[in-house]
Scaffold this active site. Sequence first.
Site, PDB file in Angstrom:
ATOM      1  N   LYS A  74      23.515  31.674  78.888  1.00 47.29           N
ATOM      2  CA  LYS A  74      24.280  32.709  80.014  1.00 47.29           C
ATOM      3  C   LYS A  74      25.091  33.447  79.371  1.00 47.29           C
ATOM      4  O   LYS A  74      26.761  32.513  78.303  1.00 47.29           O
ATOM      5  CB  LYS A  74      24.233  31.882  80.470  1.00 47.29           C
ATOM      6  N   SER A 149      22.213  33.046  89.893  1.00 46.18           N
ATOM      7  CA  SER A 149      23.119  34.183  88.949  1.00 46.18           C
ATOM      8  C   SER A 149      22.340  33.967  87.743  1.00 46.18           C
ATOM      9  O   SER A 149      22.174  34.453  86.357  1.00 46.18           O
ATOM     10  CB  SER A 149      24.311  34.487  88.623  1.00 46.18           C
ATOM     11  N   SER A 173      22.603  28.420  90.512  1.00 48.94           N
ATOM     12  CA  SER A 173      22.193  29.730  89.652  1.00 48.94           C
ATOM     13  C   SER A 173      21.703  29.134  88.776  1.00 48.94           C
ATOM     14  O   SER A 173      20.529  29.440  88.141  1.00 48.94           O
ATOM     15  CB  SER A 173      23.805  30.090  89.139  1.00 48.94           C
TER      16      SER A 173
HETATM   17  N1  GLN Z   1      24.192  32.504  94.201  1.00 47.29           N
HETATM   18  C1  GLN Z   1      25.242  31.665  94.694  1.00 47.29           C
HETATM   19  C2  GLN Z   1      26.238  33.111  94.592  1.00 47.29           C
HETATM   20  O1  GLN Z   1      26.634  34.123  94.599  1.00 47.29           O
HETATM   21  C3  GLN Z   1      25.431  30.781  93.493  1.00 47.29           C
HETATM   22  C4  GLN Z   1      25.420  30.946  92.383  1.00 47.29           C
HETATM   23  C5  GLN Z   1      26.005  30.797  91.295  1.00 47.29           C
HETATM   24  O2  GLN Z   1      25.140  28.996  91.510  1.00 47.29           O
HETATM   25  N2  GLN Z   1      27.031  30.675  90.259  1.00 47.29           N
HETATM   26  O3  GLN Z   1      27.408  32.368  94.793  1.00 47.29           O
END
Ligand code: GLN
Length: 466
Positions: A74, A149, A173
């Site tokens: 990532k 994400s 994410s």
């Molecule tokens: N969707 C969640 C957020 O936007 C989790 C994102 C993540 O785990 N980086 O905070």
Amino acid sequence: MQSQIKYIHQQLVDKQISCVDLVQQRLDRLKQNTHGSVNTLLEADALKRAQAVDAKLANGESIGLLEGIPFGVKDVFMLQGTHTTASSAFLKDYKSAYTASAIQKLLDAGAIPIVKENCDSFGHGSSNENSIFGAVQNAKDSELVAGGSSGGSAVNVAKDFTVFSIGGDTGGSVRQPAGYNGVYGLKPTYGRISRYGLMAYASSTDCVGPLAKSVEDIRIVLNAISGKDVKDQTTYKSSQIDEGALENTAGIKTVGYFKNLLDNEGMDPSIKADFMSALEQIKAKGIEVKALDFMDADTLVSTYYILAMAETASNLSRLDGTNYGNRIGAENLIESYAVTRSNNFSEETKRRVVGGNQVLSQGFSDEIYLKSLAIRDQLTADFERFFDDVDILLSPVTPGLPPKVGDSLKDPLAMYLSDAFTVGFSLGQLPTLTVPQGTATGIQITAAKTDDERVLQFAHLLEETL
Ligand code: GLN
């Protein structure tokens, strides 16, 4: 699904394929970027590493299980010399000065990073549309989002562009895109894997997490990257999880689920029905299933977003164009900070920075920030109580099906609510795994803190049950 890592390892050892061909094939698939999952290809470096593996094999030397296995990273992990953009305009020209501990351990084991993967900018998002590289498309249906994400990482694994990928999970994410694309995605216990070199979003819940196509591959990668690291003082020493340990499911006698969250009106009826029928199949295995009452979805999501926004506002304050990222010069220093930050952060990131600074500011912090910390303590106590009664917690991964590309951008609050099932376990710092079974977006398996082994054991059992 059998272990891809072991299968490919055997092919390399038996010389059915050379490592250079293996890596080149995967790079060729990634080059087409059919799903928008690629930020940077690491072609030259990957091929060099592959040649070294082939040379060893030609010499009759033995290779380790992960040696020569191509994987994805990532684009929020430092990997020395590579572009590390966090899918942001701010860092689009930034190159890592050093390598993240988790990635270094994989390099030491001989695995080969071949791609930096698209993600929501700075991890902010649940649909992988908040990216300067554009939206990532779902592996099963390109009209749908990949989830976020770590959307690029999930799609790359699902489409066999990478054998496994390393994502980051702050509030879901890794687990949510794993569910949307039909692969396994683990958020280990907080501190099991070093965060050193993972760009900080919300430091108190940030975790490094592998995505792969089998429980066995998750186990292999988890073992390779876990462990205490002096560079991250929140890490702890954990023991390796043996392959044989996964068979050991006799200790799992009781499973709990959150009835109140399933009864929530935002729940997709098909996901609820499929989840309930999965519970029936588990019961038929002689495992007791208990209904539990947890905090409501609004409380979970609000608490998580208040804390995550506060932490990201603080973490991202280092990005002002002075030490890192694209600087936009202006009349004076303060103006330069303002223009640099306004023009380089996305709308979603700005929403979070503004929100986070608001909840931390005088006059608001007692009412909002400190109250959220108190709710988090309550949640931790709730989990301890649940695990006095049950061995495993089971839940859907998401309340709904993946939306169409473009839809979530219209309503950020609705997007936040799609995290209802993942954020609680992040706040609790528990080990939790998405398995691609049970419902259209998978099932999430959670165990008590540091009991990542039990999560994998139950996943192994579900492989045979569902
Ligand atoms: N969707 C969640 C957020 O936007 C989790 C994102 C993540 O785990 N980086 O905070």
